[in-house]
Structures are given as structure tokens and as C-alpha cells.
Scaffold this motif. Sequence first.
Motif, PDB file in Angstrom:
ATOM      1  N   ASP A 204       0.858  -1.190   0.000  1.00 38.00           N
ATOM      2  CA  ASP A 204       0.000   0.000   0.000  1.00 38.00           C
ATOM      3  C   ASP A 204       0.895   1.243   0.000  1.00 38.00           C
ATOM      4  N   PRO A 205       0.880   2.054  -1.074  1.00 35.77           N
ATOM      5  CA  PRO A 205       1.796   3.194  -1.150  1.00 35.77           C
ATOM      6  C   PRO A 205       1.711   4.146   0.044  1.00 35.77           C
ATOM      7  N   MET A 206       0.501   4.463   0.498  1.00 40.58           N
ATOM      8  CA  MET A 206       0.346   5.445   1.574  1.00 40.58           C
ATOM      9  C   MET A 206       0.773   4.880   2.930  1.00 40.58           C
ATOM     10  N   LYS A 207       0.302   3.679   3.263  1.00 33.31           N
ATOM     11  CA  LYS A 207       0.599   3.105   4.579  1.00 33.31           C
ATOM     12  C   LYS A 207       2.062   2.695   4.695  1.00 33.31           C
ATOM     13  N   ALA A 208       2.611   2.148   3.606  1.00 30.18           N
ATOM     14  CA  ALA A 208       4.020   1.757   3.631  1.00 30.18           C
ATOM     15  C   ALA A 208       4.921   2.984   3.732  1.00 30.18           C
ATOM     16  N   THR A 209       4.547   4.085   3.088  1.00 30.48           N
ATOM     17  CA  THR A 209       5.352   5.310   3.167  1.00 30.48           C
ATOM     18  C   THR A 209       5.306   5.897   4.577  1.00 30.48           C
ATOM     19  N   ALA A 210       4.147   5.823   5.226  1.00 36.87           N
ATOM     20  CA  ALA A 210       4.052   6.289   6.618  1.00 36.87           C
ATOM     21  C   ALA A 210       4.962   5.462   7.523  1.00 36.87           C
ATOM     22  N   ALA A 211       5.010   4.143   7.292  1.00 34.61           N
ATOM     23  CA  ALA A 211       5.893   3.272   8.077  1.00 34.61           C
ATOM     24  C   ALA A 211       7.355   3.602   7.804  1.00 34.61           C
ATOM     25  N   CYS A 212       7.668   3.887   6.547  1.00 31.94           N
ATOM     26  CA  CYS A 212       9.039   4.277   6.182  1.00 31.94           C
ATOM     27  C   CYS A 212       9.438   5.573   6.883  1.00 31.94           C
ATOM     28  N   SER A 213       8.524   6.530   6.933  1.00 29.16           N
ATOM     29  CA  SER A 213       8.793   7.805   7.610  1.00 29.16           C
ATOM     30  C   SER A 213       9.110   7.585   9.094  1.00 29.16           C
ATOM     31  N   GLU A 214       8.342   6.693   9.717  1.00 26.07           N
ATOM     32  CA  GLU A 214       8.557   6.404  11.137  1.00 26.07           C
ATOM     33  C   GLU A 214       9.936   5.779  11.358  1.00 26.07           C
ATOM     34  N   TYR A 215      10.298   4.847  10.475  1.00 25.44           N
ATOM     35  CA  TYR A 215      11.609   4.197  10.595  1.00 25.44           C
ATOM     36  C   TYR A 215      12.732   5.216  10.428  1.00 25.44           C
ATOM     37  N   MET A 216      12.618   6.067   9.417  1.00 30.63           N
ATOM     38  CA  MET A 216      13.667   7.064   9.150  1.00 30.63           C
ATOM     39  C   MET A 216      13.869   7.985  10.350  1.00 30.63           C
ATOM     40  N   ASN A 217      12.772   8.424  10.964  1.00 35.63           N
ATOM     41  CA  ASN A 217      12.881   9.296  12.141  1.00 35.63           C
ATOM     42  C   ASN A 217      13.605   8.600  13.285  1.00 35.63           C
ATOM     43  N   MET A 219      15.754   6.093  13.152  1.00 38.28           N
ATOM     44  CA  MET A 219      17.181   5.889  12.836  1.00 38.28           C
ATOM     45  C   MET A 219      17.969   7.197  12.867  1.00 38.28           C
ATOM     46  N   PHE A 220      17.318   8.308  12.510  1.00 37.82           N
ATOM     47  CA  PHE A 220      18.038   9.591  12.573  1.00 37.82           C
ATOM     48  C   PHE A 220      18.309   9.967  14.027  1.00 37.82           C
ATOM     49  N   ASN A 221      17.378   9.621  14.926  1.00 39.07           N
ATOM     50  CA  ASN A 221      17.609   9.874  16.348  1.00 39.07           C
ATOM     51  C   ASN A 221      18.768   9.040  16.881  1.00 39.07           C
ATOM     52  N   VAL A 222      19.053   7.908  16.215  1.00 39.23           N
ATOM     53  CA  VAL A 222      20.165   7.050  16.625  1.00 39.23           C
ATOM     54  C   VAL A 222      21.487   7.543  16.052  1.00 39.23           C
ATOM     55  N   PHE A 223      21.531   7.802  14.726  1.00 37.37           N
ATOM     56  CA  PHE A 223      22.801   8.102  14.053  1.00 37.37           C
ATOM     57  C   PHE A 223      23.049   9.596  13.825  1.00 37.37           C
ATOM     58  N   ASN A 224      21.987  10.398  13.803  1.00 35.19           N
ATOM     59  CA  ASN A 224      22.110  11.842  13.565  1.00 35.19           C
ATOM     60  C   ASN A 224      22.841  12.153  12.257  1.00 35.19           C
ATOM     61  N   ASP A 225      22.678  11.290  11.276  1.00 37.06           N
ATOM     62  CA  ASP A 225      23.325  11.470   9.969  1.00 37.06           C
ATOM     63  C   ASP A 225      22.461  10.739   8.937  1.00 37.06           C
ATOM     64  N   TRP A 226      21.984  11.471   7.912  1.00 34.73           N
ATOM     65  CA  TRP A 226      21.044  10.886   6.969  1.00 34.73           C
ATOM     66  C   TRP A 226      21.685   9.824   6.080  1.00 34.73           C
ATOM     67  N   GLU A 227      22.982   9.931   5.798  1.00 30.98           N
ATOM     68  CA  GLU A 227      23.637   8.897   4.998  1.00 30.98           C
ATOM     69  C   GLU A 227      23.704   7.577   5.752  1.00 30.98           C
ATOM     70  N   LEU A 228      23.969   7.657   7.061  1.00 31.29           N
ATOM     71  CA  LEU A 228      24.001   6.442   7.880  1.00 31.29           C
ATOM     72  C   LEU A 228      22.591   5.874   8.042  1.00 31.29           C
ATOM     73  N   VAL A 229      21.592   6.749   8.037  1.00 29.75           N
ATOM     74  CA  VAL A 229      20.203   6.278   8.081  1.00 29.75           C
ATOM     75  C   VAL A 229      19.901   5.443   6.831  1.00 29.75           C
ATOM     76  N   VAL A 240      25.713  -1.224  10.481  1.00 28.33           N
ATOM     77  CA  VAL A 240      26.301   0.121  10.460  1.00 28.33           C
ATOM     78  C   VAL A 240      27.169   0.341  11.700  1.00 28.33           C
ATOM     79  N   THR A 241      26.674  -0.040  12.873  1.00 22.88           N
ATOM     80  CA  THR A 241      27.473   0.145  14.106  1.00 22.88           C
ATOM     81  C   THR A 241      28.740  -0.716  14.071  1.00 22.88           C
ATOM     82  N   LYS A 242      28.665  -1.903  13.484  1.00 23.58           N
ATOM     83  CA  LYS A 242      29.866  -2.742  13.343  1.00 23.58           C
ATOM     84  C   LYS A 242      30.897  -2.060  12.451  1.00 23.58           C
ATOM     85  N   ALA A 243      30.395  -1.478  11.321  1.00 24.65           N
ATOM     86  CA  ALA A 243      31.308  -0.790  10.399  1.00 24.65           C
ATOM     87  C   ALA A 243      31.967   0.408  11.074  1.00 24.65           C
TER      88      ALA A 243
END
Length: 612
Positions: A204-217, A219-229, A240-243
Motif C-alpha cells: 500500500d503506497p500510503m501506509k508503507a510510506t508512513a511506516a518508512c517515515s517512522e523508521y527514518m525518524n 534511525m536519525f535519532n540514533v545516528f544523527n546522519d542521513w547517509e548512515l540512516v 552500520v554500528t559494526k562498520a
Amino acid sequence: MIIKKISLVVTAFFSISMFAQETATASLEIKPEVKLSYLDSVKSSFKKNDMAARVDSLWMKELTSLDIYDDLSKDIQTINTDITVDEELPTELLKQRLQAMNEKSPFNIEYNQGLENIIKSFLKNRRKSFSRLMALSEYYFPIFEESFSRHNIPLEIKYLAVVESALNPKAVSKMGATGLWQFMYGTGKQYALKIDSYIDERSDPMKATAACSEYMNKMFNVFNDWELVLASYNSGPGNVTKAIRRSGGQTKYWDIRSNLPKETQGYVPAFYATMYLFEYHKEHGINPERAVVKNFETDTVNIKNEMTFKQIADLLDMPQSQIQLLNPSYKLNVVPHYQGEPHFLRLPKDKIATFVSNEDQIYAYVQHQSGIRTMSKQLALKVGPKAKAKLEKTIPTETEIYKVQKGDNLGAIADKYDVSILDLKKWNNIKGNSIALGQNLKIKSNADPIAKNPKDLKAMPETDKKPTEAVAAADEKEKTSGQTQEYVVAAGDNLGSIAKKFGTTIADLKELNNLPSNNIGLGKTLIVSKAVLEIDEPSTVNNAIVSTNASVDSFKKGASSAKMGEDYYVKKGDSLYSISKKYPGVTISDIKKWNGIKDGDIKPGMKLKING
């Protein structure tokens, strides 16, 4: 001279007499009454809407095609960023453009040789793919941007869906990741996406995109860097943490890239290369294909009862494939009905207007169809297991060979033969979604449609299956009767006039000929009816089924139904099958027996006895 005048007068007199006789004869001809099916009678009462937003075949083909997804996925997994690609793009000019992109983006977009190689590789090998992707983006990007702006996500993340799924909501990876944003089953459940026998909201384009937005937020709180997200989205935060640890505590993507999984090493550069091609496509002569429908030209309606895509397509005069494209989360081509849970259907706005204006008639038709299936199911219970086993043994497995043509994909071929993609893969030992031009595919004709659905006949997408197809007695003798009937489109023809001429519906003509729209070309050959199964010596159960069919046909035809005991004059386009359908309870065998017909050939003007 006098003789000449007399002969002229006599000739004129006879001409007038002949003309008068022809006129009188023509006036006595009675035009056959066009008998409407129940479906057509329902649709004839619809309030029409003049809005004309339509999804054409090009757009539908692109949405169902998995070719780009397969190609891009292979590129990203196998591309070597260290190999220089010979493509016209000066390095200094590329640096300037990347700098301009960096200035208006929260990402750290910096030039490096690996990124230049991927951009040049895409330009060299994927120009046509990006032209098609840009057309699709006009439908999907507004959905992404709306969700990202609500959740404070950089809008550039929309390009990630191109890398992940090539903007195909039906894309499935080898590991089982599904949808535009390629969620695994566990991750989808974690973000409250419904996944059951009927629905997979990862598509579902709308519901899956909302879930993606939640995940991105998160991960950004964890890494504070969009490339690492982005890197964590591809390989998981653990990798990523291992690398980071293996890189001595470095926290920039390009510093830890060599310690990331191989696929992730090409992932972020592929994201930047995609962003670059979308931003500078004009400068490279990449012309987006025409986007036929945009997201704002569609709308949703709440469905109050279980409905199949076939029923909706028949009622709204639109191909099933169009409904599938706009509603990819419904796995079985059925909009289910759960108590207390709303389910929505997305359609072009003109179809929404028709649906909302005629809801009572639409749900009445669905109820009528459900009644037919219920009768069929009850009658099926009367067939004993021995008889059923015997019947199954008498039905041979027929295999047809289909040669893959240019533009084909598994989804289109499955639709053409009314089978599932999973069946196609199983029959031909196909592991991925790729098929080669010229490849021969096995198509088996006796695939069990019930196996596609956990609720037996209740949710079969093909709702127009007749009760005689659902059950048969062991003592039946079956044989194919009648011929596939074809018609060549003449000047002035349209689907409506052809449907009336052959006593069928527009929806059926579309299904038989795999037509994406109502447009037909002059000289095109259309299938107007197919060969049917003739049943001799029906058993008690079959007699009950025939009786049921007769009552259903009677209900569909209403007062205009043809009468038994009358003579029928064959019209152009008639077949024994189409004639038998006009008379409740009459079979092809009956008509043959009553009229001494052996080979099944009939001609226009031929008189047939219909004995009561």
C-alpha cells in the motif's frame, strides 16, 4: 421513336413495382430485440458522469512491469564503483552540479570517483529505464512528499523508492522484502502494517510510506546522519554500528563504506546517482515518458461489503488490471469485509463518481452474484467424494506453450491466461521475476482457482464462474462444443455496438480480448465468444444445477426472455452456444437434436426449432 418511348415507360413501371415490393418486404422485417443481461440492465440505470480521467495501457504496463526493478537491483548489487565508465560527462561539470545539489539538501553530497562511475554507468545503460521511472514518479512522488513533510523527513528520500523497488508496489526481493519500500515481513508487522491472506499493506503506497517515515525518524535519532540512516535502511543498524567500530570510530558514510556489506557499499552512491539523474535529466537528453494519470486524479471510496475486482470491473466498465494497479495491497483481487474495519478502494475520480452515485444498484448486483455462488456451493456438497475423485481423474491436464514477446512480464502473462504468477513460476521453475525474450513458458489449463483463496468460492476473483463449473457428476460425458467466434471491427463500430450485436457485455469483450480501454482500432479482430463445454446425460445433481442456471438466466433476462416452443431465425454472429443461452434450460445438444444438426455449423437466416 414511339416504340422507344413505350419501352422506357414499361421499364420504369417495372422498376417502380420492384422497388415497392422491396420496400414492403423491408417494412415487414422485424428487428431482433436486444436482450440485456442483468449486469447491463443494472448499468443502464446508472447516473453518468462526464469526467474523463482514465488510466491508459502504457501507464498500467509500466506499473505492473518488474523489468526495471530486476535490472536496477542487479546493477546496485553488482556495480563496481572502481571501474571507470566511458560516458560523456566532464568531471568539473559534475562537481559543480553535485555542489549545487548539496547546497539545497541535508545530505552530504560530495564528489568522488566512485559516485562519478555510477552516474556514468546509469547514463550509459539505464537511460530508457529512467525515462519510464520519471513517468511513474508523477504518480508516487506526491504520496511520498506528503508523508515526509508531515514527519519532518527530507523530501529527497523519495528517490530511495526508485533504488529499492523501481517504484513497483508489487516488487518482491529474493529475501521476501515487499512493496515500494521493501519491508520484510517482521519489519512490516513491527510498524503495524496488516499482512494476512487478503491484504499486504507493505504494497500500500500510503501506509508503507508512513511506516518508512517512522523508521527514518527513529534511525536519525540514533545516528544523527542521513547517509548512515540510508545505510541502516539497507543493511540494518547493527551492520552500520559494526562498520563504525571496524573503522576506528569514524561516523561518516564514505569513511566506513569499505566495512559495510557489499550491497550497501553501492547503495548510497546509487541513491545519489538517482537523485542526480532526476535533477539533471534535461541536460542529458532524458525525456520522461508521458504520465497518463497523476495521484490527484484518483480518489478512494469505503467499501461496505466484500467485492471482487471482477465485479467492480464489470460494473464500472474498466479492466481489472487498472483496479489492481491502483489497489496493490489486495492480494487476491478481492476487497474483503471485516467487522469494524474499513476497507477502501482507489479509483479514477470519474469512476468514484459513478460508484458513489449508484451504490444501491452496485451492492444489489454483488448480493445477486453472492447468491449464485452460495447455490453453487450448496449443490457441490451433494457430490460424493468418490464421484468427485472420478471426475478429477477424467479431466486431463492440458499444457499450452507461450513464447515470451517484447514487453511481456510475468504479471501480464498471468493476467492473459487467468493464472497466478506463483503458478507460472512453479510450472517453469522460475526463481526470480525475470523472463527472457523468446523464452517458452508452460501454461497449464486446469489450475485450481479455489486454491488462490482460503474461503473457497466465496472470494474467487472470477465471480462469473457458472455453477456447472463448480461441480459436476461422475457420470457426465464432456466434450467441447461450438467454436471461438471472432469479429473484425468495421468503420463506425465501438465496443457498445459490438456487445449488443453479439448479445454480450462490454466488460466481457474487454476480458476476452485483454483490452485496457474502450478504444478499438479499425480492422482489429475481436473474440466475441469462446468454445464452451457441452454436457450430455446430466445426473440428478447436474439437473439441479441446470435448473438453478435457468432460474438465474431468467432473473437476468426478466420479461424480455425468449419463449420455448417458438422458431428462431439465425442472425449474423449467432452460434449454437449464444442461441442456447437465450432459452433457460436449453443445451447445445437439445438444439442439435431438435434440428438434426451434426457438425454445429449454422448460417444466417436458418430456421431453428426450439421445442418446449
